[in-house]
Design an enzyme around this catalytic site. Structure first.
Site, PDB file in Angstrom:
ATOM      1  N   GLU A   1      -3.926  10.052  -6.316  1.00  0.00           N
ATOM      2  CA  GLU A   1      -3.312  10.226  -4.998  1.00  0.00           C
ATOM      3  C   GLU A   1      -1.959  10.905  -5.077  1.00  0.00           C
ATOM      4  O   GLU A   1      -1.590  11.668  -4.194  1.00  0.00           O
ATOM      5  CB  GLU A   1      -3.168   8.864  -4.308  1.00  0.00           C
ATOM      6  CG  GLU A   1      -2.711   8.951  -2.864  1.00  0.00           C
ATOM      7  CD  GLU A   1      -2.972   7.664  -2.098  1.00  0.00           C
ATOM      8  OE1 GLU A   1      -2.197   7.378  -1.175  1.00  0.00           O
ATOM      9  OE2 GLU A   1      -3.953   6.956  -2.414  1.00  0.00           O
ATOM     10  N   LYS A   2      -1.211  10.625  -6.155  1.00  0.00           N
ATOM     11  CA  LYS A   2       0.150  11.156  -6.278  1.00  0.00           C
ATOM     12  C   LYS A   2       0.368  11.647  -7.710  1.00  0.00           C
ATOM     13  O   LYS A   2      -0.279  11.164  -8.640  1.00  0.00           O
ATOM     14  CB  LYS A   2       1.186  10.071  -5.946  1.00  0.00           C
ATOM     15  CG  LYS A   2       0.964   9.379  -4.618  1.00  0.00           C
ATOM     16  CD  LYS A   2       1.943   8.235  -4.437  1.00  0.00           C
ATOM     17  CE  LYS A   2       1.597   7.407  -3.220  1.00  0.00           C
ATOM     18  NZ  LYS A   2       0.382   6.602  -3.408  1.00  0.00           N
TER      19      LYS A   2
ATOM     20  N   ASP B   1      -5.214   5.427  -4.430  1.00  0.00           N
ATOM     21  CA  ASP B   1      -4.896   4.034  -4.144  1.00  0.00           C
ATOM     22  C   ASP B   1      -6.150   3.272  -3.730  1.00  0.00           C
ATOM     23  O   ASP B   1      -7.036   3.810  -3.052  1.00  0.00           O
ATOM     24  CB  ASP B   1      -3.854   3.928  -3.021  1.00  0.00           C
ATOM     25  CG  ASP B   1      -2.444   4.194  -3.532  1.00  0.00           C
ATOM     26  OD1 ASP B   1      -2.273   4.350  -4.754  1.00  0.00           O
ATOM     27  OD2 ASP B   1      -1.512   4.238  -2.700  1.00  0.00           O
TER      28      ASP B   1
ATOM     29  N   ASP C   1      -7.571   1.456  -1.509  1.00  0.00           N
ATOM     30  CA  ASP C   1      -7.700   0.997  -0.128  1.00  0.00           C
ATOM     31  C   ASP C   1      -8.458   2.064   0.649  1.00  0.00           C
ATOM     32  O   ASP C   1      -8.827   3.103   0.104  1.00  0.00           O
ATOM     33  CB  ASP C   1      -6.330   0.692   0.501  1.00  0.00           C
ATOM     34  CG  ASP C   1      -5.365   1.871   0.406  1.00  0.00           C
ATOM     35  OD1 ASP C   1      -5.829   3.021   0.295  1.00  0.00           O
ATOM     36  OD2 ASP C   1      -4.136   1.635   0.440  1.00  0.00           O
TER      37      ASP C   1
ATOM     38  N   TYR D   1       0.400  -3.580  -7.047  1.00  0.00           N
ATOM     39  CA  TYR D   1       0.147  -2.762  -5.851  1.00  0.00           C
ATOM     40  C   TYR D   1       0.749  -3.414  -4.608  1.00  0.00           C
ATOM     41  O   TYR D   1       0.470  -4.571  -4.316  1.00  0.00           O
ATOM     42  CB  TYR D   1      -1.362  -2.586  -5.687  1.00  0.00           C
ATOM     43  CG  TYR D   1      -1.772  -1.741  -4.506  1.00  0.00           C
ATOM     44  CD1 TYR D   1      -1.601  -0.359  -4.530  1.00  0.00           C
ATOM     45  CD2 TYR D   1      -2.325  -2.322  -3.372  1.00  0.00           C
ATOM     46  CE1 TYR D   1      -1.984   0.424  -3.450  1.00  0.00           C
ATOM     47  CE2 TYR D   1      -2.705  -1.549  -2.282  1.00  0.00           C
ATOM     48  CZ  TYR D   1      -2.532  -0.179  -2.331  1.00  0.00           C
ATOM     49  OH  TYR D   1      -2.901   0.591  -1.259  1.00  0.00           O
TER      50      TYR D   1
ATOM     51  N   ARG E   1       0.660  -2.578  -1.142  1.00  0.00           N
ATOM     52  CA  ARG E   1       0.064  -2.576   0.201  1.00  0.00           C
ATOM     53  C   ARG E   1      -1.084  -3.588   0.293  1.00  0.00           C
ATOM     54  O   ARG E   1      -2.185  -3.270   0.735  1.00  0.00           O
ATOM     55  CB  ARG E   1      -0.414  -1.174   0.560  1.00  0.00           C
ATOM     56  CG  ARG E   1       0.712  -0.153   0.594  1.00  0.00           C
ATOM     57  CD  ARG E   1       0.178   1.261   0.700  1.00  0.00           C
ATOM     58  NE  ARG E   1       1.211   2.255   0.492  1.00  0.00           N
ATOM     59  CZ  ARG E   1       1.786   2.975   1.472  1.00  0.00           C
ATOM     60  NH1 ARG E   1       1.414   2.794   2.708  1.00  0.00           N
ATOM     61  NH2 ARG E   1       2.716   3.850   1.190  1.00  0.00           N
TER      62      ARG E   1
END
Length: 655
Positions: A7-8, A101, A103, A319, A321
């Site tokens: 993701e990043k 991530d 999710d 993590y 979130r």
């Protein structure tokens, strides 16, 4: 080639290091038969209305509702170069491992790229809760099948399309209605943001309509065997309100004189209860945001940014979130490793760690209550406290302490309620005796908010019939207080616990099973967006709704502002994730609902507050005061059709 899609960039570097992909290339890291690449958040975005027809670029009631027949996405211009890198790598990949991530938004970031680039090869899923080396290796050894997490993509896609339908149609509708009423600004309406805004508007209304009333309390200073304590007068029902407050000053004054005259009070009854308070659980994101708002004065987005940095940059915590406050049973075996890392990270912890019982198995270890993510806790990685900012260290220490208290016993105490008689008046006293300090020796957290001080007082040895001397009587003039304005932390809590605001028992129960308004990942962004749009104003820590926000909430249909309805929509997304509701069925319901709203609201007349501004230098339209990254500025009221701006001088609101 096996392609890992992260993701990043920071996430990509951490995973590449473990995989041995050390050779740098354009937008990726390369190893033997392995390539690691990354997005920069969402590389794609939902296409604007004009993508479905040039006539939709202009805002008109005649064009509503706007319902895409074939949904489109566009590459974000700022990250187009990285998209092209990923597109090329996907054309060469034999297998893709989604490593975004863990999710539904992370799933969507990857899946929408696979879809747009027509990748049809095998897909696996790397499911990470922490970015330290041990966690990455553990996740690599137990990759999930791509099919297992695919429903997360449909859930995120449903959220995206519902947000688009509601945001694009209702924002245009109410902006046009506002312009008809003379308000030239954009009135943004959102599936989550508008019910959230209503929470603040409702609180503002409650404060504005509150009428303070006087009442009187009588505190009686007593003593027995030389030990003082305080008792409170219990006014008769004939002179008190539903909360038991005395509303008659004359009655309270007469009571003071009567108690003075009696000189002694006699114990009528005692009742002692034993309490055991379990340690507070480790944090989920919303609870962390609440506590950081209350204790550190941090905004909810600030807290999320710090928690994300502790996870990504420092590798110090898991993590962030997460919507879960429990830990899987398997992680109990990792406790000694985590303790060793904590001690090496901060040697000053040695005395505290020495008092902990690593074998203590608290309620936090519960597989049945662990969701897609576990609670936010310290990792087994050695962190560098010197590299943390002061705020990062403060948040880290909160997360650490909520983990460590799991290895301390319950806080135990006795609470004694005493009823006394003084002449014809009744008194009550409450005392507290701490038996086991337990976890409160490491972390003080008041579990009984606004507990009167005298509840913590030590009582003398009393028994039925004990006579206590009246040493003093204090008449206290009080006034009922208005509700407090919401802080960002309060608003996060209200968004999460929205079930309390719903009366329907069946709906209330459904809401208790969901996460309320928004998700752990989106709530901070929703609040920040409302502040940036000028709907919410900050006064120190308090949030206050603007005049435009009040008018908007009064005008928008209740179904749009109802927090309960929004939480039910979130539940529908969970149903899609679970495979019990299809994406098409969900979107079809949203389409029908939007069409009904547009039809019923098209003739509304809004009473909007008008804020005067200068004339736009480009199109001569009026301008509105807005807030940007560099401070306030004047923006054309015809934005986004006209992007004219004028700076605001520091010494005046006018340019």
């Amino acid at each position: 080639m096996r392609l890992f899609l992260c993701e990043k960039p920071s996430q990509g570097r951490d995973i590449a290091k473990v995989l041995g992909a050390n050779r740098r290339s354009d937008g990726c890291l390369i190893g033997p038969e392995i390539t690691v690449t990354w997005c920069v958040g969402h590389l794609l975005e939902a296409a604007p209305p004009e993508a479905y027809g040039k006539h939709l670029k202009s805002w008109s009631l005649d064009h509503l509702p706007i319902i895409p027949q074939q949904w489109q996405v566009e590459v974000k211009p700022k990250t187009a170069a990285q998209f092209n890198v990923i597109k090329r790598l996907l054309s060469e990949a034999r297998t893709v491992v989604i490593a975004t991530d863990a999710d539904r938004e992370g799933e969507m970031i990857a899946r929408e790229l696979l879809e747009l680039c027509n990748y049809r090869g095998p897909v696996q899923r790397l499911w990470l809760s922490a970015l330290n080396e041990a966690s990455i290796r553990k996740a690599l050894s137990s990759l999930k099948s791509g099919q297992e997490t695919f429903p997360l993509y449909y859930s995120a896609l449903a959220r995206s399309r519902a947000d688009w339908l509601i945001g694009m149609n209702l924002s245009r509708l109410f902006t046009l209605l506002g312009r008809r009423a003379g308000y030239e600004g954009v009135l943004s309406v959102g599936r989550v943001q508008t019910p959230t805004l209503r929470l603040v508007v409702d609180r503002d209304r409650a404060i504005a309509s509150f009428v303070s009333e006087p009442y009187w309390e009588v505190d009686v200073h007593l003593s027995s065997m030389g030990q003082p304590f305080i008792a409170s007068w219990l006014p008769p029902s004939s002179g008190s309100d539903e909360a038991g407050r005395c509303l008659e000053q004359a009655l309270a004054s007469q009571t003071v004189e009567a108690i003075f005259s009696s000189k002694t009070a006699t114990v009528l009854s005692l009742q002692t209860e034993h309490f055991r308070e379990a340690p507070p659980l480790p944090f989920d994101l919303s609870t962390l945001q609440e506590v950081c708002s209350r204790k550190l004065g941090l905004g909810v987005q600030e807290t999320l940014n710090i928690a994300q940095a502790l996870y990504e940059t420092h590798k110090a915590t898991s993590y962030p979130r997460s919507d879960c406050r429990y830990l899987p049973e398997s992680m109990f075996n990792e406790v000694p490793t985590v303790f060793d890392a904590l001690l090496e990270t901060d040697p000053a912890l040695r005395p505290a760690l020495g008092s902990l019982d690593q074998s203590l198995h608290s309620r936090v270890w519960n597989d049945a209550k662990v969701t897609a993510h576990h609670a936010i806790i310290p990792t087994s990685e050695l962190a560098n406290l010197a590299r943390m900012s002061e705020q990062e260290r403060q948040v880290y220490e909160l997360i650490r302490s909520h983990y460590l208290v799991q290895f301390l016993p319950h806080h135990e105490f006795d609470r004694t309620h005493v009823e006394l008689e003084c002449g014809e008046e009744r008194l009550t006293a409450v005392g507290k005796q701490i038996l086991v300090q337990g976890w409160k020796g490491l972390l003080y957290e008041n579990t009984e908010e606004d507990e009167p001080n005298q509840k913590a007082q030590a009582l003398p040895v009393l028994q039925q019939g004990t006579h206590c001397a009246v040493d003093d009587v204090e008449l206290k003039s009080m006034r009922t207080a208005a509700p407090k304005a919401l802080t960002e932390g309060d608003l996060i809590k209200a968004m999460k616990n929205v079930a309390k605001l719903v009366n329907d028992p069946r709906l209330k129960q459904k809401l208790r099973e969901t996460t309320g308004i928004g998700t752990e990942a989106t709530r901070a962004g929703i609040i920040k967006g409302l502040i940036d749009r000028g709907y919410l104003l900050k006064k120190k820590r308090a949030l206050i709704a603007s005049a435009a926000a009040h008018t908007l909430i009064e005008s928008v249909p209740v179904a749009v502002t109802d927090p309960g309805m929004t939480a039910i929509w979130e539940q529908a997304l969970d149903e899609i994730e679970a495979g019990r509701l299809s994406l098409d069925a969900f979107v079809a319901k949203q389409v029908n609902w939007i069409a009904q709203l547009v039809a019923s609201c098209g003739s509304l007349t809004l009473a909007m507050p008008i804020e005067a501004g200068p004339v736009c230098p480009i199109c001569d339209a009026s301008m509105l005061r807005r807030k940007g990254k560099s401070g306030p500025f004047w923006s054309c009221s015809h934005y986004p059709d006209c992007k004219g701006t004028v700076p605001i001088r520091k010494d005046t609101r006018r340019p």
